[in-house]
Design a protein around this motif. Sequence first.
Motif, PDB file in Angstrom:
ATOM      1  N   GLN A  70       0.829  -1.192   0.000  1.00  0.00           N
ATOM      2  CA  GLN A  70       0.000   0.000   0.000  1.00  0.00           C
ATOM      3  C   GLN A  70       0.865   1.244   0.000  1.00  0.00           C
ATOM      4  O   GLN A  70       0.518   2.227  -0.635  1.00  0.00           O
ATOM      5  N   GLY A  71       1.968   1.182   0.731  1.00  0.00           N
ATOM      6  CA  GLY A  71       2.860   2.331   0.782  1.00  0.00           C
ATOM      7  C   GLY A  71       3.429   2.672  -0.581  1.00  0.00           C
ATOM      8  O   GLY A  71       3.545   3.839  -0.943  1.00  0.00           O
ATOM      9  N   MET A  72       3.789   1.640  -1.352  1.00  0.00           N
ATOM     10  CA  MET A  72       4.323   1.893  -2.693  1.00  0.00           C
ATOM     11  C   MET A  72       3.267   2.526  -3.578  1.00  0.00           C
ATOM     12  O   MET A  72       3.563   3.438  -4.342  1.00  0.00           O
ATOM     13  N   LEU A  73       2.037   2.066  -3.482  1.00  0.00           N
ATOM     14  CA  LEU A  73       0.972   2.643  -4.298  1.00  0.00           C
ATOM     15  C   LEU A  73       0.732   4.107  -3.946  1.00  0.00           C
ATOM     16  O   LEU A  73       0.448   4.923  -4.816  1.00  0.00           O
ATOM     17  N   MET A  74       0.867   4.439  -2.678  1.00  0.00           N
ATOM     18  CA  MET A  74       0.623   5.816  -2.254  1.00  0.00           C
ATOM     19  C   MET A  74       1.705   6.775  -2.753  1.00  0.00           C
ATOM     20  O   MET A  74       1.509   7.983  -2.764  1.00  0.00           O
ATOM     21  N   SER A  75       2.836   6.235  -3.196  1.00  0.00           N
ATOM     22  CA  SER A  75       3.878   7.094  -3.747  1.00  0.00           C
ATOM     23  C   SER A  75       3.554   7.546  -5.166  1.00  0.00           C
ATOM     24  O   SER A  75       4.206   8.433  -5.701  1.00  0.00           O
ATOM     25  N   LEU A  76       2.541   6.954  -5.763  1.00  0.00           N
ATOM     26  CA  LEU A  76       2.113   7.316  -7.115  1.00  0.00           C
ATOM     27  C   LEU A  76       1.045   8.388  -7.063  1.00  0.00           C
ATOM     28  O   LEU A  76       0.347   8.539  -6.062  1.00  0.00           O
ATOM     29  N   SER A  77       0.884   9.105  -8.173  1.00  0.00           N
ATOM     30  CA  SER A  77      -0.217  10.059  -8.260  1.00  0.00           C
ATOM     31  C   SER A  77      -1.536   9.285  -8.307  1.00  0.00           C
ATOM     32  O   SER A  77      -1.561   8.079  -8.577  1.00  0.00           O
ATOM     33  N   ARG A  78      -2.607   9.965  -8.056  1.00  0.00           N
ATOM     34  CA  ARG A  78      -3.930   9.322  -8.070  1.00  0.00           C
ATOM     35  C   ARG A  78      -4.193   8.644  -9.415  1.00  0.00           C
ATOM     36  O   ARG A  78      -4.664   7.513  -9.484  1.00  0.00           O
ATOM     37  N   GLU A  79      -3.884   9.340 -10.510  1.00  0.00           N
ATOM     38  CA  GLU A  79      -4.129   8.806 -11.849  1.00  0.00           C
ATOM     39  C   GLU A  79      -3.260   7.574 -12.124  1.00  0.00           C
ATOM     40  O   GLU A  79      -3.720   6.599 -12.710  1.00  0.00           O
ATOM     41  N   GLU A  80      -1.992   7.638 -11.704  1.00  0.00           N
ATOM     42  CA  GLU A  80      -1.108   6.494 -11.899  1.00  0.00           C
ATOM     43  C   GLU A  80      -1.567   5.301 -11.069  1.00  0.00           C
ATOM     44  O   GLU A  80      -1.582   4.170 -11.543  1.00  0.00           O
ATOM     45  N   ARG A  81      -1.960   5.559  -9.850  1.00  0.00           N
ATOM     46  CA  ARG A  81      -2.447   4.507  -8.954  1.00  0.00           C
ATOM     47  C   ARG A  81      -3.701   3.861  -9.530  1.00  0.00           C
ATOM     48  O   ARG A  81      -3.839   2.636  -9.548  1.00  0.00           O
ATOM     49  N   LEU A  82      -4.626   4.666 -10.020  1.00  0.00           N
ATOM     50  CA  LEU A  82      -5.857   4.148 -10.614  1.00  0.00           C
ATOM     51  C   LEU A  82      -5.539   3.242 -11.794  1.00  0.00           C
ATOM     52  O   LEU A  82      -6.083   2.137 -11.912  1.00  0.00           O
ATOM     53  N   GLY A  83      -4.640   3.669 -12.652  1.00  0.00           N
ATOM     54  CA  GLY A  83      -4.273   2.859 -13.806  1.00  0.00           C
ATOM     55  C   GLY A  83      -3.686   1.527 -13.413  1.00  0.00           C
ATOM     56  O   GLY A  83      -4.067   0.478 -13.939  1.00  0.00           O
ATOM     57  N   LEU A  84      -2.775   1.552 -12.476  1.00  0.00           N
ATOM     58  CA  LEU A  84      -2.126   0.331 -12.022  1.00  0.00           C
ATOM     59  C   LEU A  84      -3.128  -0.628 -11.389  1.00  0.00           C
ATOM     60  O   LEU A  84      -3.119  -1.834 -11.669  1.00  0.00           O
ATOM     61  N   VAL A  85      -4.013  -0.124 -10.572  1.00  0.00           N
ATOM     62  CA  VAL A  85      -5.002  -0.969  -9.911  1.00  0.00           C
ATOM     63  C   VAL A  85      -5.976  -1.561 -10.935  1.00  0.00           C
ATOM     64  O   VAL A  85      -6.260  -2.761 -10.904  1.00  0.00           O
ATOM     65  N   LEU A  86      -6.458  -0.739 -11.849  1.00  0.00           N
ATOM     66  CA  LEU A  86      -7.427  -1.234 -12.828  1.00  0.00           C
ATOM     67  C   LEU A  86      -6.852  -2.331 -13.712  1.00  0.00           C
ATOM     68  O   LEU A  86      -7.508  -3.353 -13.950  1.00  0.00           O
ATOM     69  N   VAL A  87      -5.627  -2.135 -14.184  1.00  0.00           N
ATOM     70  CA  VAL A  87      -5.055  -3.085 -15.143  1.00  0.00           C
ATOM     71  C   VAL A  87      -4.330  -4.231 -14.452  1.00  0.00           C
ATOM     72  O   VAL A  87      -4.607  -5.404 -14.723  1.00  0.00           O
ATOM     73  N   ASP A  88      -3.407  -3.917 -13.567  1.00  0.00           N
ATOM     74  CA  ASP A  88      -2.553  -4.968 -13.001  1.00  0.00           C
ATOM     75  C   ASP A  88      -3.201  -5.730 -11.852  1.00  0.00           C
ATOM     76  O   ASP A  88      -2.872  -6.892 -11.632  1.00  0.00           O
ATOM     77  N   LEU A  89      -4.095  -5.112 -11.126  1.00  0.00           N
ATOM     78  CA  LEU A  89      -4.725  -5.814 -10.010  1.00  0.00           C
ATOM     79  C   LEU A  89      -6.115  -6.345 -10.346  1.00  0.00           C
ATOM     80  O   LEU A  89      -6.464  -7.454  -9.965  1.00  0.00           O
ATOM     81  N   LEU A  90      -6.899  -5.542 -11.045  1.00  0.00           N
ATOM     82  CA  LEU A  90      -8.270  -5.957 -11.352  1.00  0.00           C
ATOM     83  C   LEU A  90      -8.422  -6.612 -12.725  1.00  0.00           C
ATOM     84  O   LEU A  90      -9.466  -7.192 -13.019  1.00  0.00           O
ATOM     85  N   GLY A  91      -7.411  -6.502 -13.581  1.00  0.00           N
ATOM     86  CA  GLY A  91      -7.405  -7.213 -14.844  1.00  0.00           C
ATOM     87  C   GLY A  91      -8.170  -6.594 -15.992  1.00  0.00           C
ATOM     88  O   GLY A  91      -8.422  -7.267 -16.988  1.00  0.00           O
ATOM     89  N   PHE A  92      -8.527  -5.324 -15.898  1.00  0.00           N
ATOM     90  CA  PHE A  92      -9.191  -4.673 -17.029  1.00  0.00           C
ATOM     91  C   PHE A  92      -8.185  -4.488 -18.158  1.00  0.00           C
ATOM     92  O   PHE A  92      -6.992  -4.297 -17.917  1.00  0.00           O
ATOM     93  N   ASP A  93      -8.667  -4.525 -19.410  1.00  0.00           N
ATOM     94  CA  ASP A  93      -7.751  -4.199 -20.500  1.00  0.00           C
ATOM     95  C   ASP A  93      -7.644  -2.676 -20.601  1.00  0.00           C
ATOM     96  O   ASP A  93      -8.395  -1.942 -19.957  1.00  0.00           O
ATOM     97  N   GLY A  94      -6.693  -2.208 -21.386  1.00  0.00           N
ATOM     98  CA  GLY A  94      -6.402  -0.784 -21.457  1.00  0.00           C
ATOM     99  C   GLY A  94      -7.586   0.073 -21.878  1.00  0.00           C
ATOM    100  O   GLY A  94      -7.819   1.145 -21.325  1.00  0.00           O
ATOM    101  N   ALA A  95      -8.351  -0.392 -22.861  1.00  0.00           N
ATOM    102  CA  ALA A  95      -9.490   0.387 -23.354  1.00  0.00           C
ATOM    103  C   ALA A  95     -10.582   0.501 -22.289  1.00  0.00           C
ATOM    104  O   ALA A  95     -11.137   1.586 -22.070  1.00  0.00           O
TER     105      ALA A  95
END
Length: 73
Positions: A1-26
């Motif tokens: 969680q600490g590493m994620l908080m070092s990212l901007s909100r937009e970067e964190r959202l992108g990482l969570v959506l794609v790498d953790l939740l498995g959504f494709d880019g579109a």
Amino acid sequence: QGMLMSLSREERLGLVLVDLLGFDGAEAADIAETSHDAFRQRLSRARAKLSAFLERACGIVNEQAACRCEKQV
């Protein structure tokens, strides 16, 4: 969680959506209400920042780094 908080909100959202939740880019770009190209750039920046941090600080990724998860737990 600490590493994620070092990212901007937009970067964190992108990482969570794609790498953790498995959504494709579109799909993730639609959820984030941004263009696909802008989303891909944010995700790329987030991954690069996390990779640099892990290389510098994580003993699992880089044996020369001091931190080890088992020492933290």
